[in-house]
Design a protein around this motif. Structure first.
Motif, mmCIF file in Angstrom:
data_model
loop_
_atom_site.group_PDB
_atom_site.id
_atom_site.type_symbol
_atom_site.label_atom_id
_atom_site.label_comp_id
_atom_site.label_asym_id
_atom_site.label_seq_id
_atom_site.Cartn_x
_atom_site.Cartn_y
_atom_site.Cartn_z
ATOM 1 N N HIS A 1 -15.096 52.547 32.903
ATOM 2 C CA HIS A 1 -15.314 51.446 31.974
ATOM 3 C C HIS A 1 -15.468 50.152 32.777
ATOM 4 C CE1 HIS A 1 -14.382 48.411 28.896
ATOM 5 N NE2 HIS A 1 -14.751 49.318 28.008
ATOM 6 N N PHE A 2 -16.316 49.243 32.296
ATOM 7 C CA PHE A 2 -16.650 48.063 33.096
ATOM 8 C C PHE A 2 -15.447 47.164 33.365
ATOM 9 C CE2 PHE A 2 -16.872 45.979 28.978
ATOM 10 C CZ PHE A 2 -16.667 44.629 29.216
ATOM 11 N N GLU B 1 -18.191 53.902 42.428
ATOM 12 C CA GLU B 1 -16.901 54.287 41.851
ATOM 13 C C GLU B 1 -16.605 53.468 40.601
ATOM 14 O OE1 GLU B 1 -12.187 54.659 43.192
ATOM 15 O OE2 GLU B 1 -13.508 53.217 44.185
ATOM 16 N N GLU B 2 -16.915 52.194 40.632
ATOM 17 C CA GLU B 2 -16.661 51.325 39.490
ATOM 18 C C GLU B 2 -17.627 51.604 38.343
ATOM 19 O OE1 GLU B 2 -14.856 47.594 42.127
ATOM 20 O OE2 GLU B 2 -17.000 47.699 41.631
#
Length: 258
Positions: A87-88, A82-83
């Motif tokens: 964007h990081f 999901e992450e």
């Protein structure tokens, strides 16, 4: 001035009364947390450094006297699917502190320009862009009232190897080591290059780096806690709030103090 990790490798023993000085620092940090709570301030404390450098031991002693309702320790591991789909920085936005809270990051958004760069988890375009994105992210937090404290815990290869050996030998410490420790160890020179560029490009006035010589654990802990206390004290009023007269009147009556 540029940061050179070779300047933080003496590993000198702590010269004072470690137990007493640690207790004094923890009491000071408890007052600092209370000031954040009372004045509605927030802070983010970022820990980076080598595997087995002692980050966990510092965090444990940092939070010993803190009220657990008003701080969170975020152990940052590999991003979830999901992450990865965002964007990081998204997963870090979700972990930023509210007013009155302190967030402690055991590793952080600097993974983009360290492990993700060295291990190829980010493209060159992504990690190169990461410096500006991180600087802007931290500037936004500082401008909105969040104090940022960034510590890098440094140890030599010799110190790291001894601690990794100790983890293998100690049955209740083996859980703390894994394959990543040795994969990262094998690329130390690449990490040193990445760290040098990270310091050069992200050591900013609003979010400076504090490098800690972690080769002696006790000296490193005192140095780290002192750096944190100094930075936090400089950005929060350290005067306790006045006692509410109405509350004092009721309390004195209830407690028979009049």
């Amino acid at each position: 001035m540029s940061i050179d990790l070779a300047d933080f490798e003496k590993g000198a023993a702590y010269p004072g009364d470690y137990d007493q000085d640690l207790a004094n620092l923890q009491e000071r940090l408890a007052h600092i947390q209370a000031a954040h709570i009372c004045h509605g301030r927030r802070a983010a404390i970022v820990f980076e450094g080598w595997d087995a450098a002692g980050k966990g031991g510092i965090i444990q002693r940092l939070t010993t006297e803190w009220d657990p309702r008003y701080f969170t320790v975020w152990p940052i591991a590999a991003p979830t699917p999901e992450e990865k789909a965002r964007h990081f920085l998204w997963r870090f936005w979700k972990r930023l502190p509210m007013n009155g809270d302190i967030a402690v990051f055991d590793r952080s958004w600097y993974g983009r320009v360290l492990v993700e760069r060295v291990e190829g988890f980010a493209t060159e375009a992504e990690w190169r862009r990461g410096y500006d994105e991180i600087n802007e992210f931290e500037a936004q937090q500082a401008d909105s009232g969040t104090t940022i404290v960034k510590l890098f815990i440094h140890v030599t290869q010799e110190s790291q190897d001894q601690r990794l050996k100790d983890r293998l030998d100690h049955p209740w410490k083996r859980w703390k080591t894994g394959l990543d420790d040795y994969r990262n160890r094998a690329r130390r020179s690449d990490y040193l290059d990445a760290m040098a560029e990270m310091f050069r490009r992200t050591d900013k006035r609003w979010a400076p780096w504090h490098v800690i010589d972690g080769n002696n654990k006790k000296a490193g802990r005192i140095a780290a806690l002192t750096a944190i206390a100094n930075r936090l004290e400089a950005t929060v009023p350290m005067d306790p709030p006045p006692l509410d007269p109405a509350l004092e009147k009721i309390a004195r009556q209830a407690l028979g103090l009049d």
